[in-house]
Design a protein around this motif. Structure first.
Motif, mmCIF file in Angstrom:
data_model
loop_
_atom_site.group_PDB
_atom_site.id
_atom_site.type_symbol
_atom_site.label_atom_id
_atom_site.label_comp_id
_atom_site.label_asym_id
_atom_site.label_seq_id
_atom_site.Cartn_x
_atom_site.Cartn_y
_atom_site.Cartn_z
ATOM 1 N N ALA A 46 14.003 8.946 -10.744
ATOM 2 C CA ALA A 46 15.218 8.197 -11.039
ATOM 3 C C ALA A 46 15.779 7.551 -9.781
ATOM 4 O O ALA A 46 16.134 6.370 -9.764
ATOM 5 N N ALA A 47 15.845 8.348 -8.702
ATOM 6 C CA ALA A 47 16.312 7.789 -7.435
ATOM 7 C C ALA A 47 15.351 6.741 -6.916
ATOM 8 O O ALA A 47 15.744 5.748 -6.303
ATOM 9 N N ALA A 48 14.073 6.936 -7.193
ATOM 10 C CA ALA A 48 13.057 6.004 -6.707
ATOM 11 C C ALA A 48 13.237 4.624 -7.309
ATOM 12 O O ALA A 48 12.937 3.611 -6.666
ATOM 13 N N LEU A 49 13.732 4.552 -8.548
ATOM 14 C CA LEU A 49 13.946 3.248 -9.160
ATOM 15 C C LEU A 49 14.943 2.428 -8.359
ATOM 16 O O LEU A 49 14.787 1.222 -8.189
ATOM 17 N N VAL A 50 15.976 3.115 -7.842
ATOM 18 C CA VAL A 50 16.968 2.431 -7.021
ATOM 19 C C VAL A 50 16.372 2.050 -5.678
ATOM 20 O O VAL A 50 16.536 0.934 -5.185
ATOM 21 N N VAL A 51 15.644 2.992 -5.051
ATOM 22 C CA VAL A 51 15.039 2.733 -3.747
ATOM 23 C C VAL A 51 14.033 1.596 -3.835
ATOM 24 O O VAL A 51 14.015 0.700 -2.992
ATOM 25 N N ALA A 52 13.185 1.637 -4.851
ATOM 26 C CA ALA A 52 12.161 0.610 -4.989
ATOM 27 C C ALA A 52 12.773 -0.757 -5.217
ATOM 28 O O ALA A 52 12.244 -1.775 -4.764
ATOM 29 N N ALA A 53 13.911 -0.799 -5.890
ATOM 30 C CA ALA A 53 14.567 -2.081 -6.136
ATOM 31 C C ALA A 53 15.007 -2.738 -4.836
ATOM 32 O O ALA A 53 15.159 -3.952 -4.762
ATOM 33 N N CYS A 54 15.188 -1.906 -3.805
ATOM 34 C CA CYS A 54 15.601 -2.435 -2.506
ATOM 35 C C CYS A 54 14.403 -2.772 -1.620
ATOM 36 O O CYS A 54 14.575 -3.231 -0.493
ATOM 37 N N GLY A 55 13.181 -2.476 -2.084
ATOM 38 C CA GLY A 55 11.988 -2.698 -1.279
ATOM 39 C C GLY A 55 11.576 -4.160 -1.275
ATOM 40 O O GLY A 55 12.195 -5.021 -1.882
ATOM 41 N N ARG A 56 10.510 -4.451 -0.567
ATOM 42 C CA ARG A 56 10.011 -5.822 -0.448
ATOM 43 C C ARG A 56 8.973 -6.093 -1.521
ATOM 44 O O ARG A 56 8.067 -5.308 -1.741
ATOM 45 N N ASP A 57 9.122 -7.229 -2.193
ATOM 46 C CA ASP A 57 8.133 -7.613 -3.184
ATOM 47 C C ASP A 57 6.871 -8.150 -2.528
ATOM 48 O O ASP A 57 5.826 -8.255 -3.172
ATOM 49 N N ASN A 58 6.981 -8.522 -1.241
ATOM 50 C CA ASN A 58 5.821 -9.080 -0.531
ATOM 51 C C ASN A 58 5.263 -8.087 0.483
ATOM 52 O O ASN A 58 4.823 -8.467 1.562
ATOM 53 N N ALA A 59 5.292 -6.802 0.135
ATOM 54 C CA ALA A 59 4.790 -5.772 1.051
ATOM 55 C C ALA A 59 3.339 -6.059 1.415
ATOM 56 O O ALA A 59 2.559 -6.554 0.604
ATOM 57 N N ASP A 60 2.976 -5.737 2.641
ATOM 58 C CA ASP A 60 1.631 -5.983 3.175
ATOM 59 C C ASP A 60 0.774 -4.740 2.918
ATOM 60 O O ASP A 60 0.871 -3.752 3.645
ATOM 61 N N LEU A 61 -0.072 -4.787 1.897
ATOM 62 C CA LEU A 61 -0.877 -3.619 1.547
ATOM 63 C C LEU A 61 -1.919 -3.309 2.609
ATOM 64 O O LEU A 61 -2.252 -2.133 2.834
ATOM 65 N N VAL A 62 -2.457 -4.323 3.268
ATOM 66 C CA VAL A 62 -3.443 -4.091 4.330
ATOM 67 C C VAL A 62 -2.789 -3.333 5.482
ATOM 68 O O VAL A 62 -3.337 -2.346 5.990
ATOM 69 N N GLN A 63 -1.617 -3.799 5.881
ATOM 70 C CA GLN A 63 -0.874 -3.089 6.930
ATOM 71 C C GLN A 63 -0.479 -1.699 6.467
ATOM 72 O O GLN A 63 -0.547 -0.724 7.219
ATOM 73 N N GLY A 64 -0.069 -1.582 5.208
ATOM 74 C CA GLY A 64 0.333 -0.279 4.675
ATOM 75 C C GLY A 64 -0.801 0.721 4.676
ATOM 76 O O GLY A 64 -0.618 1.887 5.033
ATOM 77 N N LYS A 65 -1.994 0.271 4.295
ATOM 78 C CA LYS A 65 -3.144 1.178 4.296
ATOM 79 C C LYS A 65 -3.499 1.594 5.712
ATOM 80 O O LYS A 65 -3.789 2.765 5.978
ATOM 81 N N THR A 66 -3.482 0.639 6.642
ATOM 82 C CA THR A 66 -3.798 0.950 8.036
ATOM 83 C C THR A 66 -2.824 1.972 8.595
ATOM 84 O O THR A 66 -3.223 2.954 9.246
ATOM 85 N N LEU A 67 -1.541 1.771 8.343
ATOM 86 C CA LEU A 67 -0.527 2.716 8.826
ATOM 87 C C LEU A 67 -0.689 4.073 8.152
ATOM 88 O O LEU A 67 -0.530 5.119 8.799
ATOM 89 N N PHE A 68 -1.003 4.073 6.863
ATOM 90 C CA PHE A 68 -1.190 5.340 6.163
ATOM 91 C C PHE A 68 -2.338 6.135 6.774
ATOM 92 O O PHE A 68 -2.201 7.337 7.046
ATOM 93 N N VAL A 69 -3.467 5.484 6.987
ATOM 94 C CA VAL A 69 -4.622 6.178 7.564
ATOM 95 C C VAL A 69 -4.282 6.744 8.930
ATOM 96 O O VAL A 69 -4.609 7.893 9.255
ATOM 97 N N ASN A 70 -3.592 5.954 9.752
ATOM 98 C CA ASN A 70 -3.325 6.357 11.135
ATOM 99 C C ASN A 70 -2.238 7.411 11.252
ATOM 100 O O ASN A 70 -2.296 8.268 12.135
ATOM 101 N N HIS A 71 -1.237 7.367 10.391
ATOM 102 C CA HIS A 71 -0.088 8.263 10.525
ATOM 103 C C HIS A 71 -0.062 9.383 9.497
ATOM 104 O O HIS A 71 0.567 10.418 9.744
ATOM 105 N N CYS A 72 -0.693 9.181 8.349
ATOM 106 C CA CYS A 72 -0.543 10.126 7.240
ATOM 107 C C CYS A 72 -1.850 10.756 6.776
ATOM 108 O O CYS A 72 -1.853 11.825 6.163
ATOM 109 N N GLY A 73 -2.961 10.084 7.054
ATOM 110 C CA GLY A 73 -4.236 10.532 6.507
ATOM 111 C C GLY A 73 -4.712 11.871 7.035
ATOM 112 O O GLY A 73 -5.518 12.538 6.383
ATOM 113 N N ALA A 74 -4.230 12.273 8.212
ATOM 114 C CA ALA A 74 -4.624 13.567 8.750
ATOM 115 C C ALA A 74 -4.089 14.717 7.907
ATOM 116 O O ALA A 74 -4.603 15.836 7.978
ATOM 117 N N CYS A 75 -3.067 14.439 7.104
ATOM 118 C CA CYS A 75 -2.444 15.508 6.313
ATOM 119 C C CYS A 75 -2.587 15.331 4.806
ATOM 120 O O CYS A 75 -2.316 16.261 4.059
#
Length: 233
Positions: free
Chosen positions: A16-45
């Motif tokens: 429910a809270a996510a619906l509000v948060v997502a509404a404030c997000g960017r519609d033009n998010a960069d998925l390539v950048q997002g995947k790269t950041l995820f692998v580098n910062h989050c993929g270890a866990c």
């Protein structure tokens, strides 16, 4: 991202809270950048199939969202849940608040929203995003020293190394954005210190002919694939 609430109730409660948060997000998010950041910062866990990450300290994101996806949760809602968790990790989490911030946080959240719990593989430019720059060639010891850099995410530049029997120094320059070390199984004390980006983990050991496993001792990193084989002749 090291730990989400790992129950179905928690995911639904956040939606429910996510619906509000997502509404404030960017519609033009960069998925390539997002995947790269995820692998580098989050993929270890975290394990996330489309990102080829196998971390074990935090929840498996495919498992965490698969059921909710089947029940109709949209990618945008998953994105909102993830963005909320990045900004406000739950109490006791080992992830610091704001591990990534601003547009980087929304890019990571958008990629997880795109990928988590979704079968198949990424295609096109997205398929190659975030993949570590590794070499199929072995690292060869020279003058009694073998250098095996840590690269993006949880990977060594080389997964194979060779050396002559005797005293060998192992150097691991850390080019990754997260902390790593290098160690050798089967020999007591054969381990360097855990170091941040820009520093070098190093140790010296006497090795006999045979095969050894070198790996990173940071919890979850070996399981995520940060290991290789040393052949001593």
């Amino acid at each position: 991202m090291h730990r989400f609430h790992n129950t179905a109730f928690a995911i639904v409660a956040l939606a429910a809270a996510a619906l509000v948060v997502a509404a404030c997000g960017r519609d033009n998010a960069d998925l390539v950048q997002g995947k790269t950041l995820f692998v580098n910062h989050c993929g270890a866990c975290h394990t996330l199939g489309r990102a080829s990450t196998k971390g074990t300290q935090g929840p498996n994101l495919d498992d965490a969202f698969a059921s909710a996806r089947r029940d109709g949760m949209t990618s945008k809602t998953v994105e909102g849940v993830v963005l909320h968790q990045i900004g406000y990790p739950h109490r006791g989490s080992i992830m610091p608040a704001g591990l990534v911030k601003g547009t980087q946080a929304t890019d990571v959240a958008a990629y997880v929203g795109h990928a988590a719990g979704v079968p198949g593989k990424d295609t096109g430019e997205l398929a190659a995003a975030g993949q570590p720059k590794t070499s199929a060639k072995p690292a060869v010891a020279k003058n009694g020293k073998v250098t095996i850099p840590a690269v993006d995410g949880t990977a060594f530049q080389f997964t194979k190394a060779t050396a002559k029997a005797g005293k060998v120094t192992f150097d691991m320059p850390n080019k990754s954005s997260i902390q790593h070390n290098i160690a050798l199984k089967g020999i007591n004390g054969a381990a360097g210190k855990v170091v941040p980006q820009g520093q070098t983990s190093t140790f010296t050991a006497t090795v006999k002919p045979g095969k050894y496993t070198f790996y990173c001792q940071v919890p979850g990193h070996e399981q995520a694939g940060m290991k290789g084989t040393l052949t001593v002749k």
